[in-house]
Design a protein around this motif. Structure first.
Motif, PDB file in Angstrom:
ATOM      1  N   GLU A 139      11.140  81.490  49.489  1.00 14.89           N
ATOM      2  CA  GLU A 139      12.892  80.218  49.067  1.00 14.89           C
ATOM      3  C   GLU A 139      13.068  79.203  49.840  1.00 14.89           C
ATOM      4  OE1 GLU A 139      16.814  81.655  46.571  1.00 14.89           O
ATOM      5  OE2 GLU A 139      15.701  83.105  48.642  1.00 14.89           O
ATOM      6  N   ALA A 140      12.635  79.917  51.442  1.00 13.53           N
ATOM      7  CA  ALA A 140      13.760  79.008  52.206  1.00 13.53           C
ATOM      8  C   ALA A 140      12.422  78.042  52.593  1.00 13.53           C
ATOM      9  CB  ALA A 140      13.577  79.311  54.031  1.00 13.53           C
ATOM     10  N   LEU A 141      11.547  77.444  52.317  1.00 19.54           N
ATOM     11  CA  LEU A 141      10.093  76.829  52.216  1.00 19.54           C
ATOM     12  C   LEU A 141      10.575  75.766  51.133  1.00 19.54           C
ATOM     13  CD1 LEU A 141       7.895  75.176  53.510  1.00 19.54           C
ATOM     14  CD2 LEU A 141       6.440  77.292  51.710  1.00 19.54           C
ATOM     15  N   VAL A 142      11.036  75.936  49.686  1.00 14.72           N
ATOM     16  CA  VAL A 142      10.530  75.488  48.680  1.00 14.72           C
ATOM     17  C   VAL A 142      11.873  75.107  48.679  1.00 14.72           C
ATOM     18  CG1 VAL A 142      10.656  75.988  45.868  1.00 14.72           C
ATOM     19  CG2 VAL A 142       8.988  77.407  47.278  1.00 14.72           C
ATOM     20  N   ASP A 143      13.197  75.824  48.521  1.00 16.42           N
ATOM     21  CA  ASP A 143      13.802  75.067  48.504  1.00 16.42           C
ATOM     22  C   ASP A 143      15.460  75.409  49.649  1.00 16.42           C
ATOM     23  OD1 ASP A 143      14.057  75.193  45.696  1.00 16.42           O
ATOM     24  OD2 ASP A 143      15.132  77.214  45.525  1.00 16.42           O
ATOM     25  N   ARG A 148      13.790  68.637  51.029  1.00 18.56           N
ATOM     26  CA  ARG A 148      12.632  67.496  50.928  1.00 18.56           C
ATOM     27  C   ARG A 148      10.960  68.233  50.411  1.00 18.56           C
ATOM     28  NH1 ARG A 148      12.744  67.678  57.525  1.00 18.56           N
ATOM     29  NH2 ARG A 148      14.268  70.684  56.895  1.00 18.56           N
ATOM     30  N   PHE A 149      11.282  69.452  50.308  1.00 15.76           N
ATOM     31  CA  PHE A 149       9.762  70.072  49.867  1.00 15.76           C
ATOM     32  C   PHE A 149      10.200  69.796  48.349  1.00 15.76           C
ATOM     33  CE2 PHE A 149       7.403  73.420  47.744  1.00 15.76           C
ATOM     34  CZ  PHE A 149       6.275  73.660  48.793  1.00 15.76           C
ATOM     35  N   ARG A 150      10.380  69.508  47.758  1.00 15.20           N
ATOM     36  CA  ARG A 150      10.583  69.092  46.233  1.00 15.20           C
ATOM     37  C   ARG A 150      10.560  68.260  45.643  1.00 15.20           C
ATOM     38  NH1 ARG A 150       9.758  73.735  42.383  1.00 15.20           N
ATOM     39  NH2 ARG A 150      12.059  75.795  42.357  1.00 15.20           N
ATOM     40  N   SER A 151      10.651  67.129  47.311  1.00 13.97           N
ATOM     41  CA  SER A 151      10.502  65.721  47.042  1.00 13.97           C
ATOM     42  C   SER A 151       8.990  65.334  47.385  1.00 13.97           C
ATOM     43  CB  SER A 151      11.283  64.670  47.584  1.00 13.97           C
ATOM     44  OG  SER A 151      11.001  64.990  49.052  1.00 13.97           O
ATOM     45  N   LYS A 152       8.423  66.335  48.229  1.00 10.38           N
ATOM     46  CA  LYS A 152       7.058  66.193  48.278  1.00 10.38           C
ATOM     47  C   LYS A 152       6.239  67.066  47.560  1.00 10.38           C
ATOM     48  CE  LYS A 152       3.953  65.670  52.246  1.00 10.38           C
ATOM     49  NZ  LYS A 152       4.211  65.835  54.030  1.00 10.38           N
ATOM     50  N   TYR A 153       6.635  67.634  46.583  1.00  8.87           N
ATOM     51  CA  TYR A 153       4.844  68.781  46.646  1.00  8.87           C
ATOM     52  C   TYR A 153       5.568  68.938  44.876  1.00  8.87           C
ATOM     53  CZ  TYR A 153       3.692  69.882  51.794  1.00  8.87           C
ATOM     54  OH  TYR A 153       3.688  69.182  53.126  1.00  8.87           O
ATOM     55  N   GLU A 154       4.877  69.378  44.490  1.00  9.26           N
ATOM     56  CA  GLU A 154       4.856  70.056  42.984  1.00  9.26           C
ATOM     57  C   GLU A 154       3.989  71.948  43.354  1.00  9.26           C
ATOM     58  OE1 GLU A 154       3.788  69.473  38.682  1.00  9.26           O
ATOM     59  OE2 GLU A 154       2.636  67.511  39.753  1.00  9.26           O
ATOM     60  N   CYS A 155       5.028  72.172  42.669  1.00  5.92           N
ATOM     61  CA  CYS A 155       4.352  74.016  42.481  1.00  5.92           C
ATOM     62  C   CYS A 155       3.742  74.489  41.279  1.00  5.92           C
ATOM     63  CB  CYS A 155       5.765  74.595  43.232  1.00  5.92           C
ATOM     64  SG  CYS A 155       6.457  73.885  44.957  1.00  5.92           S
ATOM     65  N   CYS A 156       2.720  75.370  41.345  1.00  7.31           N
ATOM     66  CA  CYS A 156       2.678  76.041  40.193  1.00  7.31           C
ATOM     67  C   CYS A 156       2.640  77.286  40.676  1.00  7.31           C
ATOM     68  CB  CYS A 156       0.866  75.830  40.320  1.00  7.31           C
ATOM     69  SG  CYS A 156       0.399  77.235  39.190  1.00  7.31           S
ATOM     70  N   PHE A 157       3.343  78.309  40.311  1.00  6.23           N
ATOM     71  CA  PHE A 157       4.010  79.406  40.480  1.00  6.23           C
ATOM     72  C   PHE A 157       3.334  80.304  39.731  1.00  6.23           C
ATOM     73  CE2 PHE A 157       7.544  77.253  41.617  1.00  6.23           C
ATOM     74  CZ  PHE A 157       8.276  77.367  43.510  1.00  6.23           C
ATOM     75  N   LEU A 158       2.256  81.231  40.442  1.00  7.73           N
ATOM     76  CA  LEU A 158       1.480  81.836  39.675  1.00  7.73           C
ATOM     77  C   LEU A 158       2.798  83.532  40.605  1.00  7.73           C
ATOM     78  CD1 LEU A 158      -1.942  81.161  39.904  1.00  7.73           C
ATOM     79  CD2 LEU A 158       0.138  80.933  37.768  1.00  7.73           C
ATOM     80  N   TRP A 159       2.883  84.585  39.118  1.00 10.79           N
ATOM     81  CA  TRP A 159       3.488  86.575  40.321  1.00 10.79           C
ATOM     82  C   TRP A 159       2.462  86.726  39.052  1.00 10.79           C
ATOM     83  CZ3 TRP A 159       8.309  87.865  36.571  1.00 10.79           C
ATOM     84  CH2 TRP A 159       8.571  89.391  37.020  1.00 10.79           C
ATOM     85  N   VAL A 160       2.056  88.143  39.928  1.00 10.80           N
ATOM     86  CA  VAL A 160       1.711  88.735  39.416  1.00 10.80           C
ATOM     87  C   VAL A 160       1.778  90.236  39.682  1.00 10.80           C
ATOM     88  CG1 VAL A 160      -1.127  90.677  40.263  1.00 10.80           C
ATOM     89  CG2 VAL A 160      -0.952  88.062  41.271  1.00 10.80           C
TER      90      VAL A 160
END
Length: 322
Positions: A139-143, A148-160
């Motif tokens: 969470e600290a990385l993404v939000d 900055r993270f969200r503006s640079k990266y697009e994420c695919c979140f998978l939850w097992v």
């Protein structure tokens, strides 16, 4: 103990190009893309995040970044349940067993090191796969505050996900297996009567629980030692189950309160089976669907695309057995 099957160490999937009606890795690594792509695996302890990360990294050109704050430390490989060299199938792993065991590894440390690792992985035209149980660090990385993270990266979140009663039973069995594999002697090497259990790797579940046992061990008879040891093991099991529940709560918060688009994969059926049946269920309920989701994420496949999901599924299957 649910371990990574070495039969899953397959060749990287390279899909045919669009000109032939299929997909091309160039679409993923094209400089025309506005954002880099990252896959992030979530799940409570013991659900199979490491196994899935290997499955995906052997099917796509990828490297893995560990996001478990305890596994980032060097040492206690059994107690922290680190993935072994053999199980890694030759896939490069970052932030795994690299931090001094006596040093704290903070969320800020993780963000800095994970960002550097992602840049390095992307520079080599590989896909970063982030996997681990420290959801607050993810969470600290993404939000981050500056977005900055969200503006640079697009994420695919998978939850097992695994039903809690089933997972609690599994982690209890896993603790027993860890004890059989030498966890007690491994942790004993880190015992210090003046140890601070709020710092470094000694915060790991499986370390403070043995403190009373190690202190009393030299002064007890065999029966009393065995009793105290079992009490410590039971405490480890309880604390591991509590950790799994907290991790699940955090995932629900990220999904429901912060509106992260997280794709849930129900692996409960896997844990209710054994042997070959469990491996088949893993492919059916977790690895297979995840492979399709990541392929769609990387190559921008949609229902309107020329390549249908059925064709994508067939292409991936052909590549995996090639």
């Amino acid at each position: 103990m649910m371990r990574i099957s070495l039969s899953m160490c397959k060749q990287t999937v390279v899909l045919p190009d669009r000109a032939s009606g299929m997909l091309n890795l160039v679409d993923f690594f094209s400089p025309r893309r506005q954002k880099e792509k990252v896959v992030i695996l979530l799940g409570a302890t013991g659900t199979g995040k490491s196994r899935l990360s290997i499955d995906l990294a052997t099917r796509f050109p990828a490297e893995i970044i560990n996001s478990d704050k305890i596994q980032a430390h060097e040492g206690l490989d059994i107690a922290t349940n680190k993935i072994t060299e053999e199980e890694r199938c030759g896939i490069p792993h970052h932030l795994l067993g690299v931090i001094n065991p006596n040093t704290d590894f903070t969320a800020t440390n993780f963000v800095d090191m994970a960002t550097h690792a992602m840049d390095s992985i992307l520079f080599r035209s590989q896909l970063p796969i982030i996997a681990g149980g420290s959801n607050s660090y993810i969470e600290a990385l993404v939000d981050d505050k500056d977005y900055r993270f969200r503006s640079k990266y697009e994420c695919c979140f998978l939850w097992v996900d695994v039903a809690m009663p089933v997972l609690h039973h599994y982690v209890s069995e896993r603790v027993d297996k860890m004890v059989e594999n030498g966890m007690v002697d491994e942790v004993r090497k880190y015992f210090d009567s003046n140890a601070n259990y709020t710092r470094g790797i000694r915060k790991a579940i499986g370390v403070p629980e043995f403190d009373r046992y190690f202190r009393a061990e030299p002064f007890l008879d065999k029966q009393s030692r065995a009793k105290l040891l079992q009490e410590a093991i039971q405490e480890i099991k309880r604390n591991t189950c509590k950790l799994a529940s907290r991790q699940l709560e955090k995932i629900h918060r990220l999904r429901n309160k912060k509106n992260w688009k997280i794709h849930r994969l129900d692996a409960t059926g896997v844990f209710l089976r054994r042997g070959k049946e469990a491996d088949e269920a893993w492919e059916e309920f977790v690895a297979g669907p995840s492979t399709e989701m990541v392929a769609e994420f990387l190559y921008n496949v949609s229902s309107e695309a020329l390549v249908t999901k059925a064709a994508l599924r067939e292409c991936i299957a052909q590549c995996l057995v090639a």
